[in-house]
Design a protein around this motif. Structure first.
Motif: not given
Ligand code: GLP
Length: 267
Positions: A72-82, A168-179
């Motif tokens: 996830l890019p650092e500034n992605d709304p779901q990153s832990y940086h954000t 947190f990812f709009g209930n879209d499992l494909t958007q959730v990182p795998t690692h």
């Protein structure tokens, strides 16, 4: 291990403890390990308020976060940086250079993880590591099966964790990182103190396993079972499945001091 069952807001209890520890530390210098997740939002809100009210300063506080998604890019709304920027760092007087979060986009993951462990050592180790827990007992992103001696590294997320976080990812499992990159269980238990905050009935099974089962890698939080430096701070819902003997111990404490609002036992 100490288990605190609380009727009061556990985030406020944890925040009060952090404030007291910072204010009592030489030069107000404290090294904190920090988590993300919904459970600890109240704790962060209470810390932001205390700082705005002049009750605590983070000028000499260092922080190390537990984990970060890979990719996830650092500034992605779901990153832990954000998450950390939005919920804590941008509201307090901490120095940006004193905050540390693993870089999930580092070109050399191994070097990134080694450098993170070294930075923790260079800071003198973590004074208090705060964490939440996953429904399956995971600590940071250390999923069931992780050895208790694990160190910071790249980890695969289990389907159940990805499903739990899909909200947190709009209930879209494909958007959730795998690692993800995550501190290890060994990194966590090296801390001088560990506090795990647990809220809600969805976590009640993890609390039951922690209090009833012998430690085993199939439930990572059980790594803390015989740890004299560990505090588990849980609300009543999270304690809904406690065994009878433990429930009786809490009932007795509650009868003796009903107004206290939280009660603790050592296991
Ligand atoms: C994620 C984090 C964990 C956190 C867990 C619980 O999986 N990597 O560190 O403990 O979520 O989150 P919540 O508090 O939202 O239930």
């Amino acid at each position: 291990m100490r288990l605190i069952l609380s009727q009061k807001n556990i985030g406020q209890i944890a925040a009060d403890y952090i404030i007291q520890r910072i204010n009592n530390a030489p030069d107000h210098r404290l090294v904190l390990g920090l988590p993300t997740g919904s459970t600890v939002l109240d704790m962060y809100a209470a810390l932001c308020k205390a700082c705005a009210d002049g009750k605590v300063s983070f000028k000499n506080v260092l922080t190390f976060n537990m984990d970060e998604y890979i990719g996830l890019p650092e500034n992605d709304p779901q990153s832990y940086h954000t998450y950390m920027r939005q919920n804590l760092f941008s509201h307090i007087d901490i120095k940006p250079e004193n905050t540390h979060i693993l870089n999930g986009n580092a070109p050399d993951i191994e070097a990134e993880c080694r450098a993170y462990e070294n930075a923790i050592k260079a800071a003198g180790g973590i004074d208090i590591f705060f964490g939440g827990v996953g429904r399956n007992g995971h600590l940071a992103f250390n999923e069931p099966g992780t050895p208790f001696t694990s160190r910071t590294g790249r980890v695969a997320l289990t389907p159940s964790t990805r499903e739990a976080n899909a909200r947190f990812f709009g209930n879209d499992l494909t958007q959730v990182p795998t690692h993800a990159l995550s501190i290890g269980i060994g990194t966590l238990t090296d801390a001088k103190e560990v506090w795990i905050l647990i809220k809600g009935e969805k976590k009640a099974d993890a609390v039951r396993r922690l209090t009833e089962e012998e430690p085993g890698i199939n439930c990572p939080i059980t790594a803390l079972r015989h740890n004299g430096k560990a505090t588990i701070l849980a609300d009543e819902e999270a304690c809904a499945h406690l065994g009878q003997a433990l429930r009786a111990r809490f009932d007795e404490l509650r009868r003796k001091d009903p107004d206290k609002g939280y009660w603790e036992v050592t296991l």
